[in-house]
Design a protein around this motif. Structure first.
Motif, PDB file in Angstrom:
ATOM      1  N   SER A  85       3.250 -10.560  -5.455  1.00 39.32           N
ATOM      2  CA  SER A  85       2.961  -9.146  -5.192  1.00 39.32           C
ATOM      3  C   SER A  85       2.355  -8.982  -3.809  1.00 39.32           C
ATOM      4  CB  SER A  85       1.997  -8.580  -6.245  1.00 39.32           C
ATOM      5  OG  SER A  85       2.601  -8.577  -7.529  1.00 39.32           O
ATOM      6  N   LEU A  86       2.740  -7.901  -3.184  1.00 42.53           N
ATOM      7  CA  LEU A  86       2.221  -7.566  -1.858  1.00 42.53           C
ATOM      8  C   LEU A  86       2.238  -6.053  -1.732  1.00 42.53           C
ATOM      9  CD1 LEU A  86       1.268  -9.217   0.651  1.00 42.53           C
ATOM     10  CD2 LEU A  86       3.574  -8.893   1.585  1.00 42.53           C
ATOM     11  N   GLU A  87       1.190  -5.502  -1.158  1.00 36.44           N
ATOM     12  CA  GLU A  87       1.103  -4.063  -0.977  1.00 36.44           C
ATOM     13  C   GLU A  87       1.371  -3.714   0.482  1.00 36.44           C
ATOM     14  OE1 GLU A  87      -2.674  -2.719  -2.377  1.00 36.44           O
ATOM     15  OE2 GLU A  87      -2.097  -2.862  -4.490  1.00 36.44           O
ATOM     16  N   GLY A  88       2.312  -2.836   0.693  1.00 32.45           N
ATOM     17  CA  GLY A  88       2.578  -2.340   2.039  1.00 32.45           C
ATOM     18  C   GLY A  88       1.750  -1.104   2.312  1.00 32.45           C
ATOM     19  N   GLY A  89       1.053  -1.083   3.454  1.00 27.03           N
ATOM     20  CA  GLY A  89       0.185   0.040   3.793  1.00 27.03           C
ATOM     21  C   GLY A  89       0.857   1.010   4.748  1.00 27.03           C
ATOM     22  N   GLY A 104       2.556  13.547  -0.304  1.00 24.17           N
ATOM     23  CA  GLY A 104       1.720  13.179   0.815  1.00 24.17           C
ATOM     24  C   GLY A 104       2.359  12.167   1.741  1.00 24.17           C
ATOM     25  N   PHE A 105       3.560  11.689   1.406  1.00 22.63           N
ATOM     26  CA  PHE A 105       4.276  10.772   2.279  1.00 22.63           C
ATOM     27  C   PHE A 105       5.756  11.097   2.183  1.00 22.63           C
ATOM     28  CE2 PHE A 105       3.837   8.806  -1.883  1.00 22.63           C
ATOM     29  CZ  PHE A 105       5.139   8.471  -2.191  1.00 22.63           C
ATOM     30  N   SER A 106       6.498  10.741   3.184  1.00 23.62           N
ATOM     31  CA  SER A 106       7.933  10.984   3.154  1.00 23.62           C
ATOM     32  C   SER A 106       8.655   9.771   2.599  1.00 23.62           C
ATOM     33  CB  SER A 106       8.440  11.273   4.575  1.00 23.62           C
ATOM     34  OG  SER A 106       8.370  10.091   5.349  1.00 23.62           O
ATOM     35  N   ILE A 107       9.838  10.007   2.027  1.00 20.50           N
ATOM     36  CA  ILE A 107      10.641   8.902   1.520  1.00 20.50           C
ATOM     37  C   ILE A 107      11.039   7.981   2.667  1.00 20.50           C
ATOM     38  CG2 ILE A 107      12.857   8.298   0.483  1.00 20.50           C
ATOM     39  CD1 ILE A 107      10.819   9.163  -1.535  1.00 20.50           C
ATOM     40  N   ASP A 108      11.315   8.546   3.847  1.00 20.91           N
ATOM     41  CA  ASP A 108      11.688   7.719   4.988  1.00 20.91           C
ATOM     42  C   ASP A 108      10.559   6.756   5.346  1.00 20.91           C
ATOM     43  OD1 ASP A 108      13.587  10.238   6.811  1.00 20.91           O
ATOM     44  OD2 ASP A 108      14.137   8.898   5.168  1.00 20.91           O
ATOM     45  N   ALA A 109       9.332   7.254   5.401  1.00 22.32           N
ATOM     46  CA  ALA A 109       8.194   6.402   5.735  1.00 22.32           C
ATOM     47  C   ALA A 109       7.944   5.392   4.637  1.00 22.32           C
ATOM     48  CB  ALA A 109       6.953   7.262   5.964  1.00 22.32           C
ATOM     49  N   ALA A 110       8.119   5.820   3.388  1.00 19.80           N
ATOM     50  CA  ALA A 110       7.941   4.895   2.265  1.00 19.80           C
ATOM     51  C   ALA A 110       8.979   3.795   2.319  1.00 19.80           C
ATOM     52  CB  ALA A 110       8.043   5.662   0.943  1.00 19.80           C
ATOM     53  N   ALA A 111      10.236   4.159   2.601  1.00 22.56           N
ATOM     54  CA  ALA A 111      11.305   3.164   2.674  1.00 22.56           C
ATOM     55  C   ALA A 111      11.018   2.140   3.759  1.00 22.56           C
ATOM     56  CB  ALA A 111      12.646   3.852   2.921  1.00 22.56           C
ATOM     57  N   PRO A 283       2.938   4.441  -5.791  1.00 24.93           N
ATOM     58  CA  PRO A 283       2.027   4.327  -4.647  1.00 24.93           C
ATOM     59  C   PRO A 283       0.706   5.028  -4.934  1.00 24.93           C
ATOM     60  CG  PRO A 283       3.739   5.935  -4.213  1.00 24.93           C
ATOM     61  CD  PRO A 283       4.114   5.277  -5.507  1.00 24.93           C
ATOM     62  N   TYR A 284      -0.337   4.565  -4.275  1.00 18.85           N
ATOM     63  CA  TYR A 284      -1.645   5.199  -4.435  1.00 18.85           C
ATOM     64  C   TYR A 284      -2.290   5.366  -3.066  1.00 18.85           C
ATOM     65  CZ  TYR A 284      -3.739   0.542  -3.858  1.00 18.85           C
ATOM     66  OH  TYR A 284      -4.126  -0.681  -3.366  1.00 18.85           O
ATOM     67  N   PHE A 285      -3.194   6.326  -2.979  1.00 21.87           N
ATOM     68  CA  PHE A 285      -3.864   6.637  -1.722  1.00 21.87           C
ATOM     69  C   PHE A 285      -5.268   6.069  -1.723  1.00 21.87           C
ATOM     70  CE2 PHE A 285      -6.283   9.438   1.177  1.00 21.87           C
ATOM     71  CZ  PHE A 285      -5.524   9.258   2.322  1.00 21.87           C
ATOM     72  N   ASP A 286      -5.612   5.328  -0.668  1.00 29.93           N
ATOM     73  CA  ASP A 286      -6.954   4.777  -0.522  1.00 29.93           C
ATOM     74  C   ASP A 286      -7.690   5.585   0.541  1.00 29.93           C
ATOM     75  OD1 ASP A 286      -8.964   2.527  -0.924  1.00 29.93           O
ATOM     76  OD2 ASP A 286      -8.608   2.395   1.252  1.00 29.93           O
ATOM     77  N   ARG A 287      -8.739   6.270   0.115  1.00 25.13           N
ATOM     78  CA  ARG A 287      -9.430   7.171   1.038  1.00 25.13           C
ATOM     79  C   ARG A 287     -10.188   6.405   2.120  1.00 25.13           C
ATOM     80  NH1 ARG A 287     -12.540  11.845  -2.122  1.00 25.13           N
ATOM     81  NH2 ARG A 287     -12.727  12.543   0.055  1.00 25.13           N
ATOM     82  N   ASN A 288     -10.671   5.214   1.785  1.00 26.83           N
ATOM     83  CA  ASN A 288     -11.449   4.464   2.766  1.00 26.83           C
ATOM     84  C   ASN A 288     -10.615   4.072   3.973  1.00 26.83           C
ATOM     85  OD1 ASN A 288     -12.507   1.525   3.708  1.00 26.83           O
ATOM     86  ND2 ASN A 288     -14.216   2.870   3.122  1.00 26.83           N
ATOM     87  N   SER A 289      -9.387   3.593   3.726  1.00 26.05           N
ATOM     88  CA  SER A 289      -8.505   3.210   4.839  1.00 26.05           C
ATOM     89  C   SER A 289      -7.575   4.338   5.257  1.00 26.05           C
ATOM     90  CB  SER A 289      -7.667   1.991   4.438  1.00 26.05           C
ATOM     91  OG  SER A 289      -6.847   2.302   3.325  1.00 26.05           O
ATOM     92  N   LYS A 290      -7.629   5.460   4.499  1.00 27.66           N
ATOM     93  CA  LYS A 290      -6.777   6.618   4.791  1.00 27.66           C
ATOM     94  C   LYS A 290      -5.310   6.190   4.904  1.00 27.66           C
ATOM     95  CE  LYS A 290     -10.332   9.404   7.086  1.00 27.66           C
ATOM     96  NZ  LYS A 290     -11.455   8.553   6.595  1.00 27.66           N
ATOM     97  N   SER A 291      -4.876   5.482   3.871  1.00 34.64           N
ATOM     98  CA  SER A 291      -3.513   4.953   3.856  1.00 34.64           C
ATOM     99  C   SER A 291      -2.941   5.027   2.448  1.00 34.64           C
ATOM    100  CB  SER A 291      -3.486   3.479   4.312  1.00 34.64           C
ATOM    101  OG  SER A 291      -3.962   3.343   5.637  1.00 34.64           O
ATOM    102  N   TRP A 292      -1.620   5.184   2.397  1.00 36.71           N
ATOM    103  CA  TRP A 292      -0.890   5.030   1.148  1.00 36.71           C
ATOM    104  C   TRP A 292      -0.517   3.560   0.997  1.00 36.71           C
ATOM    105  CZ3 TRP A 292      -0.164   8.531  -2.621  1.00 36.71           C
ATOM    106  CH2 TRP A 292      -0.373   9.883  -2.308  1.00 36.71           C
TER     107      TRP A 292
END
Length: 318
Positions: A85-89, A104-111, A283-292
């Motif tokens: 497992s690996l999480e992409g930020g 809160g995110f686009s499919i293009d950015a997610a892809a 996907p989940y949003f982390d407020r501390n790093s302000k990233s999905w």
């Protein structure tokens, strides 16, 4: 209490999972030696083959006699899939607001994030496959050779070095063991570089009207279905040194990619992959790093199913 919606309750994101499952890394060649086999469990028996397909059986019978029987056993050693497992930020700073969707995110950015994550995980698998295929201890004595000195394909001076003859020897060793000649050649990038310049290769292609020994042309010269060059590299943790994944090795193998369900096929190796994987969790949003974050999980294990269906040439070049 408010009810969860279907999207909220869903653990795996089907749209993003399709992106992960559709990802293909064109620069990797390990799957040529270890084609993917979907399995339904994380552990089981490796599909192996015996010499039963090549034995002569007494099939004649007199009237009233019992019919002879033959028992085929295909269960070999055990395999156990490993979860990776690996999480992409995806930082919000690099998102374009105009593309942002309801999540809160686009499919293009997610892809893009998922494909980069998949590329990192695919490199790990490529390295694992290469390590299996290039470990001399995985082969019988008749199915491996280590070149040295004038026999190495980087020596152009004395006429002893001969890639075509060496690969033919490998094909015959495989045929003697499993009844089929090797149909696949995988070589490291350093090996391919010298093979393309080798005088015996250049002499053979001068009548073809081709100036460069392409992998397709080499396949014709070697009498195999395909020649693949392992161009993948990996770096150390500091990112300051890079190493070829396939090193200075050349692997000749018989791989059965068209009929994996044929349990008697004397294929060199497989990559067991849990059905439905890889997956991308919601996907989940982390407020501390302000990233999905997009968690990608794979469950797989490359195995050598029949070492006698392979032939390893070590130190092919200096």
């Amino acid at each position: 209490m408010a009810q969860l919606t279907g999207a909220q309750a869903r653990i795996v994101d089907p749209v993003l999972t399709q992106i992960a499952q559709g990802f293909k890394q064109s620069g990797f060649v390990g799957s040529a030696l270890f084609p993917t086999v979907p399995v339904g469990m994380r552990a089981g028996k490796i599909i192996t083959f015996g010499r039963e397909d090549f034995m002569l059986y007494s099939t004649a019978r007199a009237p009233g006699e019992k019919t002879g029987r033959v028992q085929f056993g295909y269960a070999g050693g055990n395999f156990a899939l490993v979860d990776y497992s690996l999480e992409g930020g995806l930082p919000i700073e690099i998102q374009q607001e105009a593309q942002a969707g309801n999540n809160g995110f686009s499919i293009d950015a997610a892809a893009m994030t998922i494909m980069k994550t998949q590329a990192a995980m695919a490199l790990r698998l490529e390295k694992a496959q290469a390590d299996l295929a290039t470990t001399a201890g995985n082969y019988q004595a008749a199915n491996k050779v280590t070149l040295s000195g004038t026999s190495q394909w980087s020596d152009f001076t004395n006429g002893v070095s001969d890639p075509i003859a060496a690969i033919e020897t490998g094909k015959e060793a495989i045929r003697a063991a499993v009844g089929k000649r090797g149909n696949t050649v995988v070589m490291g990038a350093a090996v391919a570089s010298k093979v393309r310049q080798h005088p015996k290769i250049v002499d053979r292609i001068k009548y073809t009207g081709r100036d460069v020994a392409t992998p397709e042309l080499l396949a014709n010269l070697f009498g195999v279905d395909r020649v693949l060059v392992g161009d993948a590299i990996y770096s150390n943790d500091a990112g300051t040194a890079f190493t070829d994944v396939w090193g200075k090795f050349c692997v000749v193998a018989y791989t059965e990619t068209a009929s994996v369900p044929d349990m008697g096929a004397p294929s060199f190796g497989y990559t067991y992959n849990l059905g439905g994987y890889p997956i991308v969790e919601q996907p989940y949003f982390d407020r501390n790093s302000k990233s999905w974050y997009f968690p990608v999980t794979r469950a797989e294990a490359p195995v050598i199913a029949g070492a006698n269906a392979g032939y390893l040439i070590s130190a092919a070049v200096a």
